[in-house]
Design a protein around this motif. Structure first.
Motif, PDB file in Angstrom:
ATOM      1  N   GLY A   1      69.317  -7.155  14.139  1.00  0.00           N
ATOM      2  CA  GLY A   1      69.348  -5.728  13.786  1.00  0.00           C
ATOM      3  C   GLY A   1      70.692  -5.306  13.239  1.00  0.00           C
ATOM      4  N   SER A   2      70.677  -4.554  12.146  1.00  0.00           N
ATOM      5  CA  SER A   2      71.927  -4.186  11.466  1.00  0.00           C
ATOM      6  C   SER A   2      72.759  -3.168  12.239  1.00  0.00           C
ATOM      7  N   LYS A   3      72.145  -2.435  13.165  1.00  0.00           N
ATOM      8  CA  LYS A   3      72.879  -1.401  13.896  1.00  0.00           C
ATOM      9  C   LYS A   3      73.201  -1.814  15.331  1.00  0.00           C
ATOM     10  N   ASN A   4      72.187  -2.312  16.049  1.00  0.00           N
ATOM     11  CA  ASN A   4      72.397  -2.628  17.463  1.00  0.00           C
ATOM     12  C   ASN A   4      71.967  -4.050  17.823  1.00  0.00           C
ATOM     13  N   GLY A   5      71.847  -4.944  16.830  1.00  0.00           N
ATOM     14  CA  GLY A   5      71.469  -6.321  17.114  1.00  0.00           C
ATOM     15  C   GLY A   5      72.579  -7.090  17.808  1.00  0.00           C
ATOM     16  N   VAL A   6      72.229  -8.248  18.337  1.00  0.00           N
ATOM     17  CA  VAL A   6      73.210  -9.082  19.039  1.00  0.00           C
ATOM     18  C   VAL A   6      74.338  -9.494  18.104  1.00  0.00           C
ATOM     19  N   VAL A   7      74.005  -9.899  16.884  1.00  0.00           N
ATOM     20  CA  VAL A   7      75.036 -10.320  15.926  1.00  0.00           C
ATOM     21  C   VAL A   7      75.984  -9.165  15.635  1.00  0.00           C
ATOM     22  N   LYS A   8      75.444  -7.971  15.450  1.00  0.00           N
ATOM     23  CA  LYS A   8      76.286  -6.807  15.173  1.00  0.00           C
ATOM     24  C   LYS A   8      77.208  -6.509  16.357  1.00  0.00           C
ATOM     25  N   ARG A   9      76.721  -6.609  17.552  1.00  0.00           N
ATOM     26  CA  ARG A   9      77.540  -6.320  18.735  1.00  0.00           C
ATOM     27  C   ARG A   9      78.639  -7.365  18.908  1.00  0.00           C
ATOM     28  N   LEU A  10      78.326  -8.647  18.637  1.00  0.00           N
ATOM     29  CA  LEU A  10      79.329  -9.702  18.797  1.00  0.00           C
ATOM     30  C   LEU A  10      80.416  -9.613  17.737  1.00  0.00           C
ATOM     31  N   LYS A  11      80.105  -9.025  16.582  1.00  0.00           N
ATOM     32  CA  LYS A  11      81.130  -8.858  15.546  1.00  0.00           C
ATOM     33  C   LYS A  11      82.253  -7.931  15.981  1.00  0.00           C
TER      34      LYS A  11
ATOM     35  N   ALA B   1      69.287  -6.239  23.229  1.00  0.00           N
ATOM     36  CA  ALA B   1      70.503  -6.739  22.598  1.00  0.00           C
ATOM     37  C   ALA B   1      71.712  -6.608  23.520  1.00  0.00           C
ATOM     38  N   GLU B   2      71.786  -5.509  24.263  1.00  0.00           N
ATOM     39  CA  GLU B   2      72.928  -5.301  25.168  1.00  0.00           C
ATOM     40  C   GLU B   2      72.963  -6.368  26.253  1.00  0.00           C
ATOM     41  N   THR B   3      71.798  -6.669  26.842  1.00  0.00           N
ATOM     42  CA  THR B   3      71.727  -7.680  27.895  1.00  0.00           C
ATOM     43  C   THR B   3      72.123  -9.052  27.371  1.00  0.00           C
ATOM     44  N   ILE B   4      71.598  -9.437  26.205  1.00  0.00           N
ATOM     45  CA  ILE B   4      71.903 -10.753  25.636  1.00  0.00           C
ATOM     46  C   ILE B   4      73.380 -10.855  25.278  1.00  0.00           C
ATOM     47  N   THR B   5      73.945  -9.785  24.715  1.00  0.00           N
ATOM     48  CA  THR B   5      75.360  -9.791  24.362  1.00  0.00           C
ATOM     49  C   THR B   5      76.233  -9.956  25.600  1.00  0.00           C
ATOM     50  N   CYS B   6      75.911  -9.256  26.664  1.00  0.00           N
ATOM     51  CA  CYS B   6      76.677  -9.377  27.923  1.00  0.00           C
ATOM     52  C   CYS B   6      76.580 -10.782  28.492  1.00  0.00           C
ATOM     53  N   LYS B   7      75.401 -11.385  28.407  1.00  0.00           N
ATOM     54  CA  LYS B   7      75.227 -12.747  28.905  1.00  0.00           C
ATOM     55  C   LYS B   7      76.118 -13.728  28.144  1.00  0.00           C
ATOM     56  N   ILE B   8      76.164 -13.584  26.825  1.00  0.00           N
ATOM     57  CA  ILE B   8      76.986 -14.480  26.007  1.00  0.00           C
ATOM     58  C   ILE B   8      78.462 -14.285  26.300  1.00  0.00           C
ATOM     59  N   LYS B   9      78.905 -13.033  26.406  1.00  0.00           N
ATOM     60  CA  LYS B   9      80.310 -12.749  26.702  1.00  0.00           C
ATOM     61  C   LYS B   9      80.720 -13.314  28.056  1.00  0.00           C
ATOM     62  N   ASP B  10      79.888 -13.086  29.076  1.00  0.00           N
ATOM     63  CA  ASP B  10      80.207 -13.587  30.416  1.00  0.00           C
ATOM     64  C   ASP B  10      80.267 -15.112  30.435  1.00  0.00           C
ATOM     65  N   CYS B  11      79.362 -15.746  29.707  1.00  0.00           N
ATOM     66  CA  CYS B  11      79.347 -17.209  29.656  1.00  0.00           C
ATOM     67  C   CYS B  11      80.624 -17.749  29.022  1.00  0.00           C
ATOM     68  N   LEU B  12      81.041 -17.169  27.911  1.00  0.00           N
ATOM     69  CA  LEU B  12      82.256 -17.631  27.230  1.00  0.00           C
ATOM     70  C   LEU B  12      83.495 -17.388  28.079  1.00  0.00           C
ATOM     71  N   GLU B  13      83.551 -16.255  28.743  1.00  0.00           N
ATOM     72  CA  GLU B  13      84.701 -15.953  29.611  1.00  0.00           C
ATOM     73  C   GLU B  13      84.747 -16.915  30.788  1.00  0.00           C
ATOM     74  N   ARG B  14      83.583 -17.196  31.374  1.00  0.00           N
ATOM     75  CA  ARG B  14      83.530 -18.095  32.530  1.00  0.00           C
ATOM     76  C   ARG B  14      83.956 -19.519  32.158  1.00  0.00           C
TER      77      ARG B  14
END
Length: 401
Positions: A276-286, A242-255
């Motif tokens: 995942g309710s605790k550490n899933g990608v959706v939870k991290r992006l929120k 989840a951390e890797t996917i979240t970072c990829k999405i953030k970097d893409c949007l910033e770029r």
């Protein structure tokens, strides 16, 4: 003063003495007469010719319509020394330069023509690259497309051996990126005007066994909801968590200069790494987009429902295996496929090939069953002929009859 004294000073000498003095002087003093060696002739000056009236003139100066002695001409050939002086004159040199570039375009025009030809060539490369990507052809097909364009006399940039350049995978990636950038420019303004947007993301593995993260963006336009490819991101780390996917999405949007806080929705599959309710990608992006709402993709849910439903019905499980076995029985043999095609033709049936059931293709069972239904008479005839000598065909025949 006596003559003897004058003789002492050398004023008076005998005739024989004078003769000896002259002879002595002739031995020590060279003659002032100059020596001239003619090492030039009229043929050394190609521009010095005679016209139809026999007038010798400088053809270069006359063609440039200059008014000088050599342009007007001479009734008799002039001296070569004069020719040399004329050849070194500024007027003659300027005329030679002028005739050298006569009929040629100016330097800015030549540069513009070169750039235009190169632009046309790059456009041809771009069209081939777009065709290769649009039809999902392998990268190796790009060079074949370029060779075809070359055979059709399309203007291409070539090397010294007259072989087209820019056919490597690196060049193809550059063309794809350039095309993507141009397409994205038209989408970007509409996304910015939309104010709010949503993402659809999913993981996949390409034919090279490399992990990819595909992201699509949905936005509002005058014509309604629009969808466009955001980016196909390569995951190079050993874990696609989840951390890797979240970072990829953030970097893409910033770029791409898209405000992450304006994201209001995201569609994913039902994997725990996404939802995942605790550490899933959706939870991290929120944490960056408080208004974000996660949606479990309807297509994924439908696929899960159908695949899970068949597991509780033994007959459907058995039927799926039979359809898969029929596909492999014919696809693994060209002779069997040809015989099936001949039977379909004799029975006036469409020439169809059996389809396989893919676990990653949603509802692929429908296509496989449809082909089987339309070719069922030909299938039975083919299996009856094969069952005489082939036990596998006999077993399949018992399952389908």
């Amino acid at each position: 003063m006596s003559q003897q004294t004058l003789n002492g000073f050398g004023f008076f000498k005998s005739s024989s003495g004078v003769k000896r003095a002259l002879e002595s002087d002739s031995e020590t003093v060279e003659s002032p007469k100059k020596k001239f060696i003619k090492n030039l002739n009229q043929d050394s000056f190609e521009w010095y010719v005679a016209d139809e009236n026999g007038v010798w003139h400088c053809s270069v100066c006359r063609e440039c319509k200059l008014d000088n002695a050599y342009a007007r001409g001479h009734s008799k050939p002039g001296k070569t020394t004069n020719h040399t002086r004329h050849a070194d004159s500024n007027q003659h040199k300027a005329s030679v330069t002028r005739l050298k570039y006569k009929g040629k375009e100016s330097l800015p025009k030549q540069v513009d023509n070169i750039l235009t030809k190169e632009a046309d060539s790059i456009t041809s490369y771009m069209k081939c690259a777009y065709h290769q990507a649009k039809h999902e052809l392998p990268k190796s097909a790009f060079k074949e497309l370029i060779d075809l364009a070359d055979n059709l006399n399309v203007e291409l940039i070539k090397d010294k051996s007259c072989e087209p350049l820019y056919t490597s995978n690196y060049s193809l990636n550059e063309f794809h990126q350039s095309i993507s950038d141009v397409i994205w420019e038209g989408k970007y303004e509409a996304i910015i005007r939309s104010q709010k947007y949503g993402l659809i993301i999913d993981e996949s593995t390409d034919i090279g066994n490399k992990k990819q993260l595909l992201a699509y963006i949905q936005y509002l336009d005058e014509d309604g909801v629009k969808c466009a490819l955001l980016e196909n991101m390569l995951i190079t780390t050993s874990h696609a968590n989840a951390e890797t996917i979240t970072c990829k999405i953030k970097d893409c949007l910033e770029r791409k200069q898209i405000d992450i806080s304006k994201m209001v929705g995201i569609g994913t599959d039902g994997a725990s790494v996404m939802t995942g309710s605790k550490n899933g990608v959706v939870k991290r992006l929120k944490d960056f987009a408080p208004s974000l709402i996660g949606v479990h993709c309807a297509a994924h849910r439908c696929s899960l429902a159908t695949s899970q439903a068949t597991k509780s019905i033994p007959e459907l499980e058995s039927y799926s295996r039979t359809v898969t076995n029929i596909f492999y029985y014919f696809s693994n043999s060209a002779l069997r496929s040809n015989k099936l095609s001949e039977i379909q033709s004799l029975l006036n049936l469409p020439s169809l090939k059996f389809a396989n059931i893919h676990s990653v293709r949603w509802l692929s069972l429908q296509n496989a069953v449809e082909v089987l239904y339309r070719s069922y008479p030909a299938l039975v005839v083919a299996l009856e002929h094969e069952a005489v000598t082939n036990s596998v065909a006999k077993g399949l025949l018992n399952e389908v009859v």
